[in-house]
Design a protein around this motif. Structure first.
Motif: not given
Length: 261
Positions: A52-55, A251-258
């Protein structure tokens, strides 16, 4: 393959997009696609049961299970708070997300002697008695769960365990915490992809109670609920040390991008 303005998208991306009530903007779709491709490239996707990507850009999209969007969407219980591009948070007393997935009933890749629970916490706080994801039977039997920063400033976690848990002294709650079972008596714990603790706790048959997010499902009772904002969580088969490092980087890359970190 399907096409959009960015070209071909992965089959996992197509399935996820089709399940979203509110489609992601093209830029977000590209970010999602890149993350799924990276998870597959590093052999993580194949080992997941839940992810789950809750962000997310929308609350309904946040509750979808990326691995199989037609199964085990989270259910809101007592109105946990969703914040766009950041995640979900409980109220510390009654609210949480129910994954509708129980390790002992629905686990495929996650098994008694091979399992991992992962959780990215956005909240920086002092130590508290929060178990912000997990499930167990009565008396904490067959517990799977994560407590990113307990009152003693330790990270604690279990995977199919009823005895001692690995503990790591950490001065932060925020970040990626993973607890991994790699064998019948082998538990490992990682923070932001780095190994921080091990233990020799024996395994138990996985609980048949659903995993909850925002608190621990103690045989049907909400135990130790917190207010931490959770951006990503999931369960998989055992992930070795190199794969843990890759997972953190992805995950760090994804969360940085969003914009979540």
């Amino acid at each position: 393959m399907a096409y959009d303005s960015f070209g071909k998208v992965d089959s996992g991306t197509r399935a996820l997009r089709a399940a979203m009530t509110v489609p992601p903007p093209p830029g977000r779709l590209w970010v999602i696609d890149q993350t799924i491709r990276q998870l597959k490239q590093h052999g993580i996707w194949q080992k997941l049961d839940l992810f789950y990507v809750l962000a997310a850009h929308d609350a309904q999209a946040a509750r979808l299970n990326w691995k199989n969007p037609s199964l085990y969407a989270c259910t809101e219980v007592n109105s946990p708070t969703f914040t766009k591009d950041q995640g979900y948070a409980g109220n510390g007393t009654t609210s949480y997300l129910n994954t509708n997935w129980a390790p002992g009933t629905h686990g495929v890749n996650f098994t008694q002697n091979s399992g991992c629970i992962l959780l990215w916490d956005r909240t920086a706080r002092a130590g508290q008695s929060f178990r912000i994801a997990g499930a167990s039977g009565a008396g904490y039997a067959a517990l799977t769960g994560v407590a990113p920063r307990w009152t003693d400033n330790n990270l604690y976690g279990f995977v199919n365990a009823s005895g001692s848990a690995p503990a790591a002294s950490l001065s932060a709650s925020a970040g990626l915490s993973t607890v991994n079972r790699s064998g019948a008596t082998a538990l490992e714990m990682y923070r932001d992809g780095a190994s921080v603790a091990t233990a020799a706790g024996a395994s138990s048959a996985p609980t048949t109670n659903n995993i909850w997010i925002g608190g621990h499902n103690l045989n049907g009772t909400l135990d130790g609920p917190g207010t931490d904002q959770i951006s990503v969580t999931g369960l998989s088969a055992s992930l070795d040390a190199a794969t843990q490092r890759s997972l953190f980087a992805i995950l760090r890359t994804h969360l940085n991008r969003v914009g979540a970190v």
